[in-house]
Each structure stands twice: as C-alpha cells, then as structure tokens.
Design a protein around this motif. Structure first.
Motif, PDB file in Angstrom:
ATOM      1  N   LYS A   1       0.843  -1.202   0.000  1.00  0.00           N
ATOM      2  CA  LYS A   1       0.000   0.000   0.000  1.00  0.00           C
ATOM      3  C   LYS A   1       0.884   1.260   0.000  1.00  0.00           C
ATOM      4  O   LYS A   1       0.591   2.237  -0.707  1.00  0.00           O
ATOM      5  CB  LYS A   1      -0.923  -0.004   1.223  1.00  0.00           C
ATOM      6  CG  LYS A   1      -1.828   1.194   1.320  1.00  0.00           C
ATOM      7  CD  LYS A   1      -2.866   1.222   0.220  1.00  0.00           C
ATOM      8  CE  LYS A   1      -3.855   2.352   0.456  1.00  0.00           C
ATOM      9  NZ  LYS A   1      -4.847   2.449  -0.587  1.00  0.00           N
ATOM     10  N   ALA A   2       1.955   1.246   0.767  1.00  0.00           N
ATOM     11  CA  ALA A   2       2.870   2.388   0.821  1.00  0.00           C
ATOM     12  C   ALA A   2       3.479   2.647  -0.559  1.00  0.00           C
ATOM     13  O   ALA A   2       3.600   3.807  -0.989  1.00  0.00           O
ATOM     14  CB  ALA A   2       3.954   2.157   1.856  1.00  0.00           C
ATOM     15  N   TYR A   3       3.858   1.584  -1.273  1.00  0.00           N
ATOM     16  CA  TYR A   3       4.424   1.753  -2.619  1.00  0.00           C
ATOM     17  C   TYR A   3       3.392   2.338  -3.572  1.00  0.00           C
ATOM     18  O   TYR A   3       3.712   3.181  -4.419  1.00  0.00           O
ATOM     19  CB  TYR A   3       4.956   0.426  -3.162  1.00  0.00           C
ATOM     20  CG  TYR A   3       6.285   0.024  -2.588  1.00  0.00           C
ATOM     21  CD1 TYR A   3       7.368   0.894  -2.602  1.00  0.00           C
ATOM     22  CD2 TYR A   3       6.474  -1.242  -2.036  1.00  0.00           C
ATOM     23  CE1 TYR A   3       8.604   0.525  -2.074  1.00  0.00           C
ATOM     24  CE2 TYR A   3       7.696  -1.615  -1.499  1.00  0.00           C
ATOM     25  CZ  TYR A   3       8.756  -0.730  -1.523  1.00  0.00           C
ATOM     26  OH  TYR A   3       9.971  -1.098  -1.009  1.00  0.00           O
ATOM     27  N   LYS A   4       2.149   1.898  -3.454  1.00  0.00           N
ATOM     28  CA  LYS A   4       1.092   2.427  -4.319  1.00  0.00           C
ATOM     29  C   LYS A   4       0.851   3.912  -4.033  1.00  0.00           C
ATOM     30  O   LYS A   4       0.692   4.710  -4.950  1.00  0.00           O
ATOM     31  CB  LYS A   4      -0.202   1.631  -4.128  1.00  0.00           C
ATOM     32  CG  LYS A   4      -0.160   0.270  -4.782  1.00  0.00           C
ATOM     33  CD  LYS A   4      -1.481  -0.468  -4.612  1.00  0.00           C
ATOM     34  CE  LYS A   4      -1.402  -1.842  -5.269  1.00  0.00           C
ATOM     35  NZ  LYS A   4      -2.660  -2.578  -5.125  1.00  0.00           N
ATOM     36  N   LEU A   5       0.841   4.264  -2.748  1.00  0.00           N
ATOM     37  CA  LEU A   5       0.655   5.669  -2.392  1.00  0.00           C
ATOM     38  C   LEU A   5       1.823   6.518  -2.873  1.00  0.00           C
ATOM     39  O   LEU A   5       1.640   7.625  -3.368  1.00  0.00           O
ATOM     40  CB  LEU A   5       0.474   5.813  -0.883  1.00  0.00           C
ATOM     41  CG  LEU A   5      -0.858   5.314  -0.330  1.00  0.00           C
ATOM     42  CD1 LEU A   5      -0.840   5.362   1.190  1.00  0.00           C
ATOM     43  CD2 LEU A   5      -2.013   6.123  -0.884  1.00  0.00           C
ATOM     44  N   ARG A   6       3.016   5.996  -2.737  1.00  0.00           N
ATOM     45  CA  ARG A   6       4.212   6.715  -3.196  1.00  0.00           C
ATOM     46  C   ARG A   6       4.122   6.992  -4.692  1.00  0.00           C
ATOM     47  O   ARG A   6       4.415   8.097  -5.151  1.00  0.00           O
ATOM     48  CB  ARG A   6       5.462   5.902  -2.861  1.00  0.00           C
ATOM     49  CG  ARG A   6       6.738   6.370  -3.524  1.00  0.00           C
ATOM     50  CD  ARG A   6       7.296   7.590  -2.870  1.00  0.00           C
ATOM     51  NE  ARG A   6       8.561   7.936  -3.525  1.00  0.00           N
ATOM     52  CZ  ARG A   6       9.067   9.127  -3.508  1.00  0.00           C
ATOM     53  NH1 ARG A   6       8.490  10.078  -2.822  1.00  0.00           N
ATOM     54  NH2 ARG A   6      10.181   9.389  -4.126  1.00  0.00           N
ATOM     55  N   ALA A   7       3.687   5.992  -5.468  1.00  0.00           N
ATOM     56  CA  ALA A   7       3.549   6.162  -6.915  1.00  0.00           C
ATOM     57  C   ALA A   7       2.531   7.250  -7.241  1.00  0.00           C
ATOM     58  O   ALA A   7       2.741   8.057  -8.162  1.00  0.00           O
ATOM     59  CB  ALA A   7       3.151   4.846  -7.565  1.00  0.00           C
ATOM     60  N   LEU A   8       1.455   7.339  -6.490  1.00  0.00           N
ATOM     61  CA  LEU A   8       0.449   8.382  -6.699  1.00  0.00           C
ATOM     62  C   LEU A   8       0.998   9.762  -6.364  1.00  0.00           C
ATOM     63  O   LEU A   8       0.736  10.741  -7.070  1.00  0.00           O
ATOM     64  CB  LEU A   8      -0.795   8.105  -5.854  1.00  0.00           C
ATOM     65  CG  LEU A   8      -1.664   6.939  -6.313  1.00  0.00           C
ATOM     66  CD1 LEU A   8      -2.745   6.651  -5.274  1.00  0.00           C
ATOM     67  CD2 LEU A   8      -2.279   7.237  -7.671  1.00  0.00           C
ATOM     68  N   ILE A   9       1.760   9.841  -5.299  1.00  0.00           N
ATOM     69  CA  ILE A   9       2.353  11.122  -4.898  1.00  0.00           C
ATOM     70  C   ILE A   9       3.344  11.595  -5.953  1.00  0.00           C
ATOM     71  O   ILE A   9       3.351  12.770  -6.336  1.00  0.00           O
ATOM     72  CB  ILE A   9       3.030  11.001  -3.517  1.00  0.00           C
ATOM     73  CG1 ILE A   9       1.963  10.789  -2.431  1.00  0.00           C
ATOM     74  CG2 ILE A   9       3.884  12.219  -3.208  1.00  0.00           C
ATOM     75  CD1 ILE A   9       2.519  10.378  -1.091  1.00  0.00           C
ATOM     76  N   VAL A  10       4.168  10.693  -6.449  1.00  0.00           N
ATOM     77  CA  VAL A  10       5.146  11.045  -7.490  1.00  0.00           C
ATOM     78  C   VAL A  10       4.416  11.523  -8.740  1.00  0.00           C
ATOM     79  O   VAL A  10       4.790  12.524  -9.355  1.00  0.00           O
ATOM     80  CB  VAL A  10       6.086   9.860  -7.792  1.00  0.00           C
ATOM     81  CG1 VAL A  10       6.889  10.105  -9.049  1.00  0.00           C
ATOM     82  CG2 VAL A  10       7.003   9.603  -6.608  1.00  0.00           C
ATOM     83  N   LYS A  11       3.351  10.826  -9.113  1.00  0.00           N
ATOM     84  CA  LYS A  11       2.580  11.214 -10.298  1.00  0.00           C
ATOM     85  C   LYS A  11       1.966  12.599 -10.101  1.00  0.00           C
ATOM     86  O   LYS A  11       2.004  13.443 -10.992  1.00  0.00           O
ATOM     87  CB  LYS A  11       1.483  10.179 -10.560  1.00  0.00           C
ATOM     88  CG  LYS A  11       0.709  10.396 -11.818  1.00  0.00           C
ATOM     89  CD  LYS A  11      -0.283   9.259 -12.035  1.00  0.00           C
ATOM     90  CE  LYS A  11      -1.081   9.462 -13.305  1.00  0.00           C
ATOM     91  NZ  LYS A  11      -2.024   8.368 -13.512  1.00  0.00           N
ATOM     92  N   ALA A  12       1.428  12.863  -8.934  1.00  0.00           N
ATOM     93  CA  ALA A  12       0.814  14.163  -8.649  1.00  0.00           C
ATOM     94  C   ALA A  12       1.852  15.278  -8.624  1.00  0.00           C
ATOM     95  O   ALA A  12       1.555  16.425  -8.979  1.00  0.00           O
ATOM     96  CB  ALA A  12       0.065  14.109  -7.324  1.00  0.00           C
ATOM     97  N   SER A  13       3.069  14.974  -8.228  1.00  0.00           N
ATOM     98  CA  SER A  13       4.115  15.997  -8.135  1.00  0.00           C
ATOM     99  C   SER A  13       4.455  16.589  -9.497  1.00  0.00           C
ATOM    100  O   SER A  13       4.935  17.716  -9.575  1.00  0.00           O
ATOM    101  CB  SER A  13       5.373  15.434  -7.470  1.00  0.00           C
ATOM    102  OG  SER A  13       6.010  14.494  -8.307  1.00  0.00           O
TER     103      SER A  13
END
Length: 138
Positions: A5-17
């Motif tokens: 779940k942490a990896y999935k959230l990290r990927a979303l944050i990177v995409k949003a950045s």
C-alpha cells in the motif's frame, strides 16, 4: 499500512508531483526521480540530482557527460522560493543559470546583485560578469 500500500501511495504522490509549480516542486525535491544516463527527457521534465531540482530546457537522450550541473544548454536548476530576494538569502550560483534583474546570487563567498536579465543561462563565474550582468554587494 502494508508495504504494498505504501508503494502504491508513493507512486500516486510522485505522479501528482508532476503538476506542481516549480516553486512548490523545489520544496519536495525528494518526490522527483533521479537523473539517469541513457534516458529520454522532454522539455519541461524535472529531475533530481545531488538534492537539487533541475528542469529540462530541450528534449534529449542523456549521456554520461551531460549531467544537469554540467549541461546548462539542457538543464536549468530551479531555485527555492524566496532565494534571491535579499542579500541575506542569495541564490547559490552554479555556472548554469539565467540571471534575473534585481535578484541576489552568491558564489565563492561573495554576494552579487543582478543588474540586467541574461535571458539565457550563463556559464561564466559571477566575478567575470561584474559590470555586465551583476554588481558586487559584499
């Protein structure tokens, strides 16, 4: 929270950045991918290198000697908000920056004020640009 779940959230944050304005993006340098050799970069791409954030000036495929700090025609460092507004908070100049009139820059322990926009990145030491683009402040 699971690691997955942490990896999935990290990927979303990177995409949003990717949608952040430069002044916000530079506050979260860690969100951006590291610059890598043999990678295709498009104009406007932002990458991290040595805890600094750079923006691609023109599309290219990265080569070993084209690191952002060494390729001013290809990359421009993004300054942190508020830097350059006063002599006490100058922008660290790295021989790969466009200079903006009225902003303060520092190099080798000397602070300079820009007296004229360069419009493009300049590569000379600031001491060599005194009277042309900058004046010594301290």
């Amino acid at each position: 929270m699971t690691r997955e779940k942490a990896y999935k959230l990290r990927a979303l944050i990177v995409k949003a950045s990717a949608g952040l304005a430069d002044e916000d993006a530079v506050e979260g340098v860690e969100l951006f991918e590291e610059w890598v050799v043999d990678t295709d970069y498009a104009t406007g791409d932002r990458r991290r290198r040595a805890d600094r954030l750079y923006k691609c000036r023109q599309g290219h495929t990265a080569q070993a000697d084209w690191e952002p700090e060494n390729a001013p025609a290809l990359w421009e460092e993004i300054a942190k908000p508020g830097q350059g507004e006063t002599p006490d908070n100058p922008i660290p100049y790295n021989n790969n920056m466009a200079l903006e009139e009225g902003k303060y820059y520092s190099q080798y322990g000397v602070v300079y004020v820009c007296i004229r926009d360069t419009g493009v990145a300049v590569y000379n030491d600031l001491a060599d640009l005194v009277g042309i683009y900058v004046e010594v402040v301290s």
